[in-house]
Each structure stands twice: as C-alpha cells, then as structure tokens.
Design a protein around this motif. Structure first.
Motif, mmCIF file in Angstrom:
data_model
loop_
_atom_site.group_PDB
_atom_site.id
_atom_site.type_symbol
_atom_site.label_atom_id
_atom_site.label_comp_id
_atom_site.label_asym_id
_atom_site.label_seq_id
_atom_site.Cartn_x
_atom_site.Cartn_y
_atom_site.Cartn_z
ATOM 1 N N ILE A 85 -3.517 17.362 94.209
ATOM 2 C CA ILE A 85 -4.029 16.527 95.190
ATOM 3 C C ILE A 85 -3.541 15.956 96.440
ATOM 4 N N GLY A 86 -3.240 15.755 97.212
ATOM 5 C CA GLY A 86 -2.483 15.260 98.222
ATOM 6 C C GLY A 86 -2.364 14.206 98.835
ATOM 7 N N PHE A 87 -1.160 13.777 99.489
ATOM 8 C CA PHE A 87 -0.775 12.081 99.652
ATOM 9 C C PHE A 87 -1.694 11.421 100.801
ATOM 10 N N GLU A 88 -2.427 12.065 101.389
ATOM 11 C CA GLU A 88 -3.336 10.868 101.811
ATOM 12 C C GLU A 88 -4.439 10.517 100.992
ATOM 13 N N ALA A 89 -4.995 10.757 99.849
ATOM 14 C CA ALA A 89 -6.026 10.836 99.363
ATOM 15 C C ALA A 89 -5.058 9.146 97.881
ATOM 16 N N SER A 126 11.492 7.404 99.906
ATOM 17 C CA SER A 126 12.148 7.511 101.035
ATOM 18 C C SER A 126 10.968 8.829 101.588
ATOM 19 N N HIS A 127 9.923 9.314 100.362
ATOM 20 C CA HIS A 127 9.327 10.267 101.211
ATOM 21 C C HIS A 127 7.838 9.733 101.565
ATOM 22 N N TRP A 128 7.761 8.187 101.470
ATOM 23 C CA TRP A 128 6.716 8.063 102.141
ATOM 24 C C TRP A 128 6.979 6.965 103.051
ATOM 25 N N LYS A 129 7.867 7.044 103.663
ATOM 26 C CA LYS A 129 7.746 5.942 104.589
ATOM 27 C C LYS A 129 7.726 7.030 105.569
ATOM 28 N N ASP A 130 6.942 7.791 105.959
ATOM 29 C CA ASP A 130 6.372 8.061 106.841
ATOM 30 C C ASP A 130 4.638 8.208 106.740
ATOM 31 N N LEU A 131 4.450 8.180 106.014
ATOM 32 C CA LEU A 131 2.766 8.141 104.922
ATOM 33 C C LEU A 131 1.825 6.320 105.147
ATOM 34 N N ALA A 132 0.696 6.755 104.513
ATOM 35 C CA ALA A 132 0.554 5.251 104.565
ATOM 36 C C ALA A 132 1.093 4.678 103.468
ATOM 37 N N GLU A 133 0.605 3.241 103.504
ATOM 38 C CA GLU A 133 1.220 2.607 102.983
ATOM 39 C C GLU A 133 1.129 2.324 101.354
ATOM 40 N N ALA A 183 3.500 18.133 100.588
ATOM 41 C CA ALA A 183 5.289 18.051 100.632
ATOM 42 C C ALA A 183 5.216 17.213 99.175
ATOM 43 N N PRO A 184 5.708 17.706 98.672
ATOM 44 C CA PRO A 184 6.140 18.020 96.537
ATOM 45 C C PRO A 184 7.589 17.480 97.392
ATOM 46 N N ILE A 185 8.103 16.325 96.109
ATOM 47 C CA ILE A 185 8.949 15.659 95.989
ATOM 48 C C ILE A 185 9.383 15.963 94.916
#
Length: 295
Positions: free
Chosen positions: A182-186, A207-214, A260-262
């Motif tokens: 699954i992708g992060f956008e979902a 840190s990974h989420w700061k550029d993604l949706a809340e 964008a794997p963590i």
C-alpha cells in the motif's frame, strides 16, 4: 614535586643513611642527594640535619614525613584501583536504553552474561528518552546507550544492531489486511496507534510524514506490547519494524509500504574513548554489528 622525590625522602628518613637509602631505591648516592636537595628547595626548608657521621630529620622533615607516607599510600591505592578497573575486577558500567527493545535483542541475557564474566563490575540500567542519551553519554552519565537509529555527535561511536524495513500492521480483520502493499497516500484516512512524541520509532515516522498528508494518531503509548494490543483490537493501525509484525497466532497482518520506504535501525552508542568495561561489553554475543535486511 614528583612521587619519586617523596620515595627518595621516605627512604632516607627511614634508613638515616645516604648509601643504604640510595641502594634501597636503586639509584646512586649522588642522585639521591640531588633529589633531596631539589625537594628542600621546592619546599623552602631543610628536611634533614646532615653531618659527616649522622643524618636526622629536622622538625619540618618530621612533619613532612607523615604527609609523604600518606601521599605515597594514596598513590599506591590509586594505581591498584586503576589496575583493578583495567583488569575488570571492579568498577561500574551504566547502560541506557529506550523503554521498548526489539525481540531479537535479549538485553537481560546479555547483562546476565556480562555479570557472570565480570562479577566485580557493577552494572546499572537506565531507561529513558533516546533524545537525551547522546548528551548523557558525553557528560559521562551513561557509558553505553542502546536506542533506535539517530544522528549523534562526532565524539560518539555507533554500532548498528538491527536494520530493516518498517511495515503497516493492522488487525487480521481490518480492511487493510487484504492488501499486500500500500502507498502512503492511502493512509491519511486511517486511525493510528503510535508511541508518544520523541519515544521509540515515533521520530522516524514523524520525520517521514512531514511532507505527506496529515496523520491521525488517536492512541499514544509508551510500549510496543500495548501498541500491538490496541491494533489487534481494531482500534487503529501502526507502523512497526517488520519483525515486530510477525506473530504466531495470526491476529495481525503486515502490509508492505511502497513509494518511500521507512527503515528502522537499532544502534549501540558509546564514547570513542571507551574503557575496558565498555570494550568487554561490546564483545558479548548478541551485540554483533548487523547487516541491512532487504525490503
């Protein structure tokens, strides 16, 4: 003033004879006379009355003799203490850890093995916030720290103990369980269970989420077991290292994150100028450097 000057003084004070005192401290008589003269010059007093037939202490020499004996005794004790620590017969070792450690790292077993090998070393364990640990190491409050991957000052050395991808974990009956990837956008519409800010893997994820949706975090916990129990009951999803998502009873499902794997890493940190106890701890089985695991 050097310890050898005190040794020469004590030898002469006890022998009251230059040739015998010189032989006792394994130097020639002229060197002993020079050493005593240098000591008297530094102190600004005569320590001995000298005649062609007799050597005896002056009142100042008698007072200095007592202090010289105490100083040499303290120096011997100091050397014995250093040798004891060097040989791992005594001393202490303070180990800092985060509250939740991965299953592959059996810290109680490692501490037990160290205690069995070096029973004279007192081991102390401190759990705390990983963000405080670099400063505590530099200040000497900790000798070692086991924590998740983080940036650290140049004066600290790190050893990677684990390195692997993180996955989304959910209850076996959760809607996400039917996905393999699954992708992060979902994920923005999902409720999350996570550690408190600054704890565990939370800084990596934030840190990974700061550029993604809340991200919606509805439960904040301080230990992994509680996190997985809440996920198991369908109260939210979580992002954890892959090996933490593997449970034998099938109550949890792991979903690979794509885009964008963590990655998560567990490291052991210590000052570069390590002492004998730290070196011995680093050599224990179970603390070998890890190689990165593929996604």
């Amino acid at each position: 003033m050097e310890l050898r000057h005190l040794q020469h003084f004590v030898a002469l004070a006890q022998e009251m004879h230059f040739s015998r005192a010189a032989e006792r401290v394994s130097i020639v008589q002229s060197a002993l006379s020079t050493s005593i003269a240098m000591l008297e010059e530094e102190l600004g007093v005569r320590l001995f009355h000298r005649t062609t037939r007799q050597v005896r202490l002056t009142p100042a020499g008698e007072a200095f003799y007592e202090k010289a004996i105490l100083t040499l005794s303290a120096a011997r004790d100091a050397r014995r203490s250093v040798a004891s620590v060097r040989d791992l017969q005594s001393g202490s070792l303070v180990v800092g850890t985060v509250q939740t450690l991965p299953a592959f790292l059996d810290l109680p077993a490692i501490l037990a093995a160290f205690h069995m090998a070096y029973p004279g070393i007192q081991v102390r364990l401190r759990q705390g916030n990983k963000l405080d640990m670099p400063a505590q190491l530099l200040a000497g409050e900790l000798d070692l720290a086991i924590t998740s991957m983080m940036d650290c000052p140049r004066r600290l050395q790190t050893r990677v103990l684990g390195d692997e991808p993180m996955v989304l974990v959910c209850a076996a009956g959760h809607e996400m369980a039917r996905h393999k990837r699954i992708g992060f956008e979902a994920l923005s519409r999902l409720d999350f269970v996570d550690f408190q800010p600054g704890w565990g893997t939370r800084p990596i994820i934030d840190s990974h989420w700061k550029d993604l949706a809340e991200r919606r975090v509805v439960f904040e916990v301080s230990d992994l077991d509680t996190m997985l129990d809440l996920v198991r009951r369908g109260l939210g999803v979580a992002i954890v290292p892959r090996r933490n998502a593997a449970v034998a009873d099938g109550s949890l499902a792991a979903v690979e994150l794509i885009g964008a794997p963590i990655r998560w890493g567990m490291v052991l940190m210590h000052r570069k100028e390590e002492d004998a106890a730290v070196s011995a701890f680093l050599d224990l089985p179970g603390l070998e450097p890890a190689t990165a695991q593929a996604t």
